[in-house]
Enzyme design. Structure first.
Site, mmCIF file in Angstrom:
data_model
loop_
_atom_site.group_PDB
_atom_site.id
_atom_site.type_symbol
_atom_site.label_atom_id
_atom_site.label_comp_id
_atom_site.label_asym_id
_atom_site.label_seq_id
_atom_site.Cartn_x
_atom_site.Cartn_y
_atom_site.Cartn_z
ATOM 1 N N TYR A 1 0.810 -1.229 0.000
ATOM 2 C CA TYR A 1 0.000 0.000 0.000
ATOM 3 C C TYR A 1 0.845 1.282 0.000
ATOM 4 O O TYR A 1 0.308 2.375 -0.077
ATOM 5 C CB TYR A 1 -0.952 0.047 1.206
ATOM 6 N N SER B 1 -4.539 -14.146 3.225
ATOM 7 C CA SER B 1 -5.503 -13.264 2.578
ATOM 8 C C SER B 1 -5.718 -13.749 1.147
ATOM 9 O O SER B 1 -4.761 -14.190 0.497
ATOM 10 C CB SER B 1 -4.978 -11.825 2.591
ATOM 11 N N ASN B 2 -6.962 -13.661 0.697
ATOM 12 C CA ASN B 2 -7.318 -14.078 -0.663
ATOM 13 C C ASN B 2 -7.098 -15.572 -0.887
ATOM 14 O O ASN B 2 -6.796 -15.997 -2.003
ATOM 15 C CB ASN B 2 -6.533 -13.254 -1.703
ATOM 16 N N GLN C 1 -8.310 -12.938 5.171
ATOM 17 C CA GLN C 1 -8.906 -11.657 4.751
ATOM 18 C C GLN C 1 -9.301 -11.788 3.282
ATOM 19 O O GLN C 1 -8.444 -12.029 2.433
ATOM 20 C CB GLN C 1 -7.906 -10.511 4.950
ATOM 21 N N SER D 1 -13.056 -4.573 1.285
ATOM 22 C CA SER D 1 -14.008 -3.888 0.393
ATOM 23 C C SER D 1 -15.446 -4.106 0.851
ATOM 24 O O SER D 1 -16.336 -4.473 0.054
ATOM 25 C CB SER D 1 -13.825 -4.336 -1.061
ATOM 26 N N PRO D 2 -15.741 -3.876 2.138
ATOM 27 C CA PRO D 2 -17.078 -4.171 2.663
ATOM 28 C C PRO D 2 -18.166 -3.283 2.071
ATOM 29 O O PRO D 2 -19.347 -3.643 2.126
ATOM 30 C CB PRO D 2 -16.924 -3.897 4.167
ATOM 31 N N LEU D 3 -17.755 -2.156 1.465
ATOM 32 C CA LEU D 3 -18.740 -1.274 0.820
ATOM 33 C C LEU D 3 -18.744 -1.516 -0.689
ATOM 34 O O LEU D 3 -19.248 -0.683 -1.452
ATOM 35 C CB LEU D 3 -18.406 0.192 1.124
ATOM 36 N N LYS E 1 -12.642 1.221 4.245
ATOM 37 C CA LYS E 1 -11.687 2.322 4.086
ATOM 38 C C LYS E 1 -12.482 3.619 4.075
ATOM 39 O O LYS E 1 -13.509 3.730 3.384
ATOM 40 C CB LYS E 1 -10.925 2.180 2.773
ATOM 41 N N ASN F 1 -19.074 5.011 9.743
ATOM 42 C CA ASN F 1 -18.804 3.573 9.670
ATOM 43 C C ASN F 1 -18.616 2.950 11.052
ATOM 44 O O ASN F 1 -18.811 1.742 11.218
ATOM 45 C CB ASN F 1 -17.571 3.301 8.799
HETATM 46 P P1 NAP Z 1 -14.393 -0.095 0.630
HETATM 47 O O1 NAP Z 1 -14.032 -0.002 2.045
HETATM 48 O O2 NAP Z 1 -15.429 -1.086 0.205
HETATM 49 O O3 NAP Z 1 -14.860 1.329 0.047
HETATM 50 C C1 NAP Z 1 -14.082 2.467 0.224
HETATM 51 C C2 NAP Z 1 -14.775 3.625 -0.492
HETATM 52 O O4 NAP Z 1 -16.002 3.945 0.190
HETATM 53 C C3 NAP Z 1 -13.930 4.892 -0.461
HETATM 54 O O5 NAP Z 1 -14.115 5.538 -1.693
HETATM 55 C C4 NAP Z 1 -14.529 5.710 0.682
HETATM 56 O O6 NAP Z 1 -14.420 7.111 0.467
HETATM 57 C C5 NAP Z 1 -15.987 5.337 0.584
HETATM 58 N N1 NAP Z 1 -16.662 5.425 1.883
HETATM 59 C C6 NAP Z 1 -16.262 4.891 3.058
HETATM 60 N N2 NAP Z 1 -17.171 5.108 4.028
HETATM 61 C C7 NAP Z 1 -18.169 5.819 3.457
HETATM 62 C C8 NAP Z 1 -19.390 6.335 3.938
HETATM 63 N N3 NAP Z 1 -19.770 6.163 5.196
HETATM 64 N N4 NAP Z 1 -20.185 7.031 3.069
HETATM 65 C C9 NAP Z 1 -19.825 7.201 1.781
HETATM 66 N N5 NAP Z 1 -18.671 6.719 1.256
HETATM 67 C C10 NAP Z 1 -17.852 6.023 2.091
HETATM 68 O O7 NAP Z 1 -13.096 -0.385 -0.292
HETATM 69 P P2 NAP Z 1 -11.601 -0.882 -0.145
HETATM 70 O O8 NAP Z 1 -10.684 0.239 0.175
HETATM 71 O O9 NAP Z 1 -11.339 -1.672 -1.385
HETATM 72 O O10 NAP Z 1 -11.586 -1.943 1.059
HETATM 73 C C11 NAP Z 1 -11.343 -1.607 2.405
HETATM 74 C C12 NAP Z 1 -9.969 -2.062 2.866
HETATM 75 O O11 NAP Z 1 -9.786 -3.463 2.696
HETATM 76 C C13 NAP Z 1 -8.805 -1.473 2.057
HETATM 77 O O12 NAP Z 1 -8.598 -0.114 2.322
HETATM 78 C C14 NAP Z 1 -7.689 -2.391 2.490
HETATM 79 O O13 NAP Z 1 -7.221 -2.056 3.789
HETATM 80 C C15 NAP Z 1 -8.409 -3.738 2.493
HETATM 81 N N6 NAP Z 1 -8.243 -4.470 1.203
HETATM 82 C C16 NAP Z 1 -7.539 -5.636 1.218
HETATM 83 C C17 NAP Z 1 -7.346 -6.336 0.043
HETATM 84 C C18 NAP Z 1 -6.571 -7.620 0.055
HETATM 85 O O14 NAP Z 1 -6.173 -8.106 -1.016
HETATM 86 N N7 NAP Z 1 -6.332 -8.203 1.220
HETATM 87 C C19 NAP Z 1 -7.886 -5.868 -1.175
HETATM 88 C C20 NAP Z 1 -8.630 -4.684 -1.151
HETATM 89 C C21 NAP Z 1 -8.814 -4.007 0.040
HETATM 90 P P3 NAP Z 1 -13.436 8.072 1.319
HETATM 91 O O15 NAP Z 1 -12.067 7.454 1.294
HETATM 92 O O16 NAP Z 1 -13.550 9.346 0.586
HETATM 93 O O17 NAP Z 1 -13.968 8.157 2.717
#
Ligand code: NAP
Length: 277
Positions: free
Chosen positions: A47, A135-136, A157, A184-186, A227, A237
């Site tokens: 990251y 993870s994955n 994860q 990516s819970p959202l 995130k 959140n």
């Molecule tokens: P996510 O959490 O599903 O979505 C993040 C997006 O939602 C961002 O654009 C954020 O905007 C927005 N958001 C967050 N809270 C919000 C709210 N209450 N209202 C409106 N918009 C909101 O996506 P992600 O980053 O892919 O997944 C989360 C975390 O999982 C990552 O950051 C990482 O740590 C981890 N991850 C791990 C892997 C892996 O391979 N292990 C892969 C992907 C992700 P803002 O930033 O502007 O708040």
């Protein structure tokens, strides 16, 4: 805060995702999140933000030992020596003496999982890594990893949100004392305007995002790591432990994965997915 108890770890059910958040903004996000009550932060070598995350922890009012900190070894570094070397680098960048959870970020087809886990076990035994996981990993890969490991794996994860069915993996993790950490819970933003989540949220004065996170953390053994960058999103959140979804609502969200819309969404190329249904 609620926790998932595994064989060795007590993992806060809500964590902060930090992918694509770097530099001073990331430091500020981590500091703010901890001051708001988050106690779990997710980063990774890939990251490019371990230093910023470490700075955020150092600058917050919260003691290091109250924070559950995860990092991940990138897939090109899963060989024995590479794991040892790169984790030393992670600890230096993070400015910490240990991480609470070390994950193998993605399985590698040519590096035996036993080799990666041997190095992770050495780090665990030396005390710089408190828990180990993956993870994955698919269910088959997770079974293989668990049988190769000399210490308990505490988490897998994986991608998990209302449009992604992970029921088999979730049941396996819950039955075997592992946490399923939902990334990516959202749905990377797709869940934010979901009609069903919005309608359910209206009943509780909550947003679609909050319903998506609640749906995850209400499941046994599941941790969610949304995130967020802004204070408003971080606060929103985190406000998911003051209401509960009914069994019927849990089932309706779960059943979204079987709907035609979601099956198309999961299988059509990203460009086509942008066409509104
Ligand atoms: P996510 O959490 O599903 O979505 C993040 C997006 O939602 C961002 O654009 C954020 O905007 C927005 N958001 C967050 N809270 C919000 C709210 N209450 N209202 C409106 N918009 C909101 O996506 P992600 O980053 O892919 O997944 C989360 C975390 O999982 C990552 O950051 C990482 O740590 C981890 N991850 C791990 C892997 C892996 O391979 N292990 C892969 C992907 C992700 P803002 O930033 O502007 O708040």
């Amino acid at each position: 805060m609620e926790y998932v108890e595994t064989d060795g770890a007590r993992i806060p059910k809500l964590g902060l995702g930090t992918w694509q958040n770097t530099g001073p903004e990331c430091t500020e996000t981590v500091r703010t999140a901890l001051d708001l009550g988050y106690r779990h932060v997710d980063t990774a070598q890939a990251y490019d933000n371990e230093e910023a995350v470490g700075d955020g922890i150092a600058r917050s009012e919260v003691d290091r030992d109250e924070v559950f900190l995860t990092t991940k070894v990138w897939r090109s570094s899963l060989g024995y020596e590479d794991v040892l070397d790169t984790v030393r680098g992670s600890l230096e960048r993070l400015g910490v003496e240990y991480v609470d959870l070390l994950l193998a970020h993605w399985p590698h087809p040519r590096v035996p999982v036993a080799e990666t886990l041997d190095a992770m076990t050495e780090l665990y035994e030396s005390g710089v890594v408190k828990n180990v996981g993956v993870s994955n990993y698919t269910l088959t890969q997770l079974r293989e990893a668990r049988s190769a490991a000399e210490i308990p794996l505490v988490a897998n994860q994986v991608l998990y949100h209302p449009y992604k069915d992970q029921s088999r993996l979730r049941e396996y993790c819950a039955a075997n004392g592992l946490a399923l950490v939902a990334y990516s819970p959202l749905a990377r933003g797709d869940a934010l305007t979901d009609d069903l989540l919005e309608r359910i949220g209206d009943r509780y004065d909550k947003t679609a995002a909050q319903v998506a996170v609640r749906w995850l953390v209400q499941q046994e053994g599941v941790v969610a790591i949304p995130k967020a960058s802004s204070r408003a999103h971080l606060e929103q959140n985190a406000a998911v432990f003051d209401f509960s979804l009914t069994d019927d609502e849990m089932a309706r969200v779960r059943d979204r994965t079987g709907s035609l819309e979601v099956r198309l969404r999961n299988h059509l190329p990203a460009l086509v997915r942008r066409v509104p249904f």
